[in-house]
Design an enzyme around this catalytic site. Sequence first.
Site, PDB file in Angstrom:
ATOM      1  N   GLU A  73      13.402 -17.780   7.543  1.00  0.00           N
ATOM      2  CA  GLU A  73      11.988 -17.379   7.450  1.00  0.00           C
ATOM      3  C   GLU A  73      11.750 -16.263   8.456  1.00  0.00           C
ATOM      4  O   GLU A  73      11.027 -16.428   9.427  1.00  0.00           O
ATOM      5  CB  GLU A  73      11.064 -18.560   7.767  1.00  0.00           C
ATOM      6  N   ASP A  95      14.450 -25.318  10.850  1.00  0.00           N
ATOM      7  CA  ASP A  95      13.498 -25.500  11.962  1.00  0.00           C
ATOM      8  C   ASP A  95      13.204 -24.162  12.637  1.00  0.00           C
ATOM      9  O   ASP A  95      13.887 -23.171  12.396  1.00  0.00           O
ATOM     10  CB  ASP A  95      14.061 -26.497  12.992  1.00  0.00           C
ATOM     11  N   GLU A 145      11.825 -29.261  10.202  1.00  0.00           N
ATOM     12  CA  GLU A 145      11.063 -29.360  11.451  1.00  0.00           C
ATOM     13  C   GLU A 145      10.896 -30.797  11.962  1.00  0.00           C
ATOM     14  O   GLU A 145       9.790 -31.210  12.322  1.00  0.00           O
ATOM     15  CB  GLU A 145       9.689 -28.698  11.265  1.00  0.00           C
TER      16      GLU A 145
HETATM   17  O1  G3I Z   1      -4.405 -21.104  -1.533  1.00  0.00           O
HETATM   18  C1  G3I Z   1      -5.484 -21.620  -0.712  1.00  0.00           C
HETATM   19  C2  G3I Z   1      -6.779 -20.899  -1.018  1.00  0.00           C
HETATM   20  O2  G3I Z   1      -7.153 -21.175  -2.334  1.00  0.00           O
HETATM   21  C3  G3I Z   1      -7.824 -21.389  -0.017  1.00  0.00           C
HETATM   22  O3  G3I Z   1      -9.011 -20.676  -0.211  1.00  0.00           O
HETATM   23  C4  G3I Z   1      -7.366 -21.188   1.406  1.00  0.00           C
HETATM   24  C5  G3I Z   1      -8.369 -21.708   2.426  1.00  0.00           C
HETATM   25  O4  G3I Z   1      -7.764 -22.386   3.495  1.00  0.00           O
HETATM   26  O5  G3I Z   1      -6.147 -21.877   1.581  1.00  0.00           O
HETATM   27  C6  G3I Z   1      -5.116 -21.403   0.729  1.00  0.00           C
HETATM   28  O6  G3I Z   1      -3.939 -22.144   0.984  1.00  0.00           O
HETATM   29  C7  G3I Z   1      -3.279 -21.850   2.197  1.00  0.00           C
HETATM   30  C8  G3I Z   1      -1.866 -21.396   1.846  1.00  0.00           C
HETATM   31  O7  G3I Z   1      -1.116 -21.226   3.033  1.00  0.00           O
HETATM   32  C9  G3I Z   1      -1.839 -20.069   1.076  1.00  0.00           C
HETATM   33  O8  G3I Z   1      -2.332 -19.036   1.869  1.00  0.00           O
HETATM   34  C10 G3I Z   1      -3.237 -23.099   3.047  1.00  0.00           C
HETATM   35  O9  G3I Z   1      -4.545 -23.423   3.494  1.00  0.00           O
HETATM   36  C11 G3I Z   1      -2.343 -22.885   4.247  1.00  0.00           C
HETATM   37  O10 G3I Z   1      -2.209 -24.107   4.957  1.00  0.00           O
HETATM   38  C12 G3I Z   1      -0.982 -22.414   3.788  1.00  0.00           C
HETATM   39  O11 G3I Z   1      -0.193 -22.119   4.908  1.00  0.00           O
HETATM   40  C13 G3I Z   1       1.203 -22.181   4.720  1.00  0.00           C
HETATM   41  C14 G3I Z   1       1.795 -23.015   5.838  1.00  0.00           C
HETATM   42  O12 G3I Z   1       3.207 -23.019   5.702  1.00  0.00           O
HETATM   43  C15 G3I Z   1       1.245 -24.443   5.783  1.00  0.00           C
HETATM   44  O13 G3I Z   1       2.064 -25.393   6.372  1.00  0.00           O
HETATM   45  C16 G3I Z   1       1.751 -20.765   4.762  1.00  0.00           C
HETATM   46  O14 G3I Z   1       1.346 -20.038   3.602  1.00  0.00           O
HETATM   47  C17 G3I Z   1       3.285 -20.809   4.794  1.00  0.00           C
HETATM   48  O15 G3I Z   1       3.784 -19.508   5.060  1.00  0.00           O
HETATM   49  C18 G3I Z   1       3.753 -21.736   5.899  1.00  0.00           C
HETATM   50  O16 G3I Z   1       5.147 -21.776   5.860  1.00  0.00           O
HETATM   51  C19 G3I Z   1       5.792 -22.535   6.895  1.00  0.00           C
HETATM   52  C20 G3I Z   1       7.088 -23.034   6.312  1.00  0.00           C
HETATM   53  O17 G3I Z   1       6.857 -23.777   5.161  1.00  0.00           O
HETATM   54  C21 G3I Z   1       7.855 -23.867   7.330  1.00  0.00           C
HETATM   55  N1  G3I Z   1       8.048 -23.145   8.556  1.00  0.00           N
HETATM   56  C22 G3I Z   1       6.855 -22.593   9.150  1.00  0.00           C
HETATM   57  C23 G3I Z   1       6.109 -21.724   8.138  1.00  0.00           C
HETATM   58  C24 G3I Z   1       4.923 -21.099   8.797  1.00  0.00           C
HETATM   59  O18 G3I Z   1       3.974 -22.065   9.183  1.00  0.00           O
END
Ligand code: G3I
Length: 320
Positions: free
Chosen positions: A228, A159, A105
Amino acid sequence: MMDDYFDLIIKHFNVVTLENQMKPDHLAPRQRGGEYNFSTADNMINELLLNDILIHGHTLVWHNQTHSWMTEGTPAQVRDNLVNYINTVMAHYKGKVFSWDVVNEAVMERINPGEQNNSWKTQLRTESGWYKALGADFIELAFRTAREADPDVELYYNDYHLNNQRKAIVVANMVKDINDRYKREGNERNLIDGVGMQGHYSLTVNIDDVRNTIQRFVDIGVKVVISELDIETRNAWGTNSGPRKDTPMTQQEQKQQAVVYAQLFKLFKEYSEFIPRITLWGLDDENSWKSFGNPCLWDGDLNPKQSFFAVLNPNRTKGL
Ligand code: G3I
């Protein structure tokens, strides 16, 4: 890993991307000079490898989920951080990971009309810490470092919004420019082996746009991965994003989603020669990062949805 999920994975898939556990904020030391944290990812990867599942690594160089120290300091320090991080992580996973998202990205979220043919270097995310410290050169540096670190793996640029043709043009220009330069040095293969089209789509995705983008990357001689894939039936962005917000789907939503999955997989089959991998972003609607939009092939109880059967038989959607 929970047994039901694991069983589902090894029954239906042959390659896995960890959703978060191989990102820099998980693997890199929390502070400069600290210890790497490989154990969570290692446990998952070892179990998957034992079951003959291949691992795609996601992701080395990104503006998100990256500790701030990594992009702080003089340009020389940040350059060292980037090179050391790639070398350390790729050495650790040598022989276990068969392909990597090297840069994720880096291009702006949306390209302004008329700007798609400007130099790709002017169309990058300026908020990226890597860009701020190193300018556009961080991208080629990352790929060259990765190639040297492990010449046996495939290297991808990954991306989203690539179904938007303006963004696809910018990414294609970037990949071609970097690959052309690499080949002019006498290298026979590409430096960037392929592009990951993320595929976070909604029910209104235009299949011809997806087709045009795949063809655009085929035309510049790189592989295309659907990296994805998920199809939301309701807008699951912003405050609606995150797991465990799934709602019951209407029959109409079930059908509409199945039709879009079928249309996409028909297209992917047409281009299968150029698409070595299709990865779904999440298994089930409850745990998906877009759970509010129920975007997956399995529901929260791990029952296959109509969309699952549409993917199995994309040419048989008559009853939908
Ligand atoms: O695991 C913690 C949990 O303990 C906590 O209570 C909670 C509260 O915020 O957060 C949890 O972690 C979160 C994690 O996902 C698991 O659910 C993070 O805050 C959250 O930021 C994270 O989001 C991920 C995101 O990337 C962050 O950049 C998503 O799972 C994941 O699917 C997403 O993936 C991205 C790819 O890497 C790149 N392309 C876009 C895609 C979607 O955004």
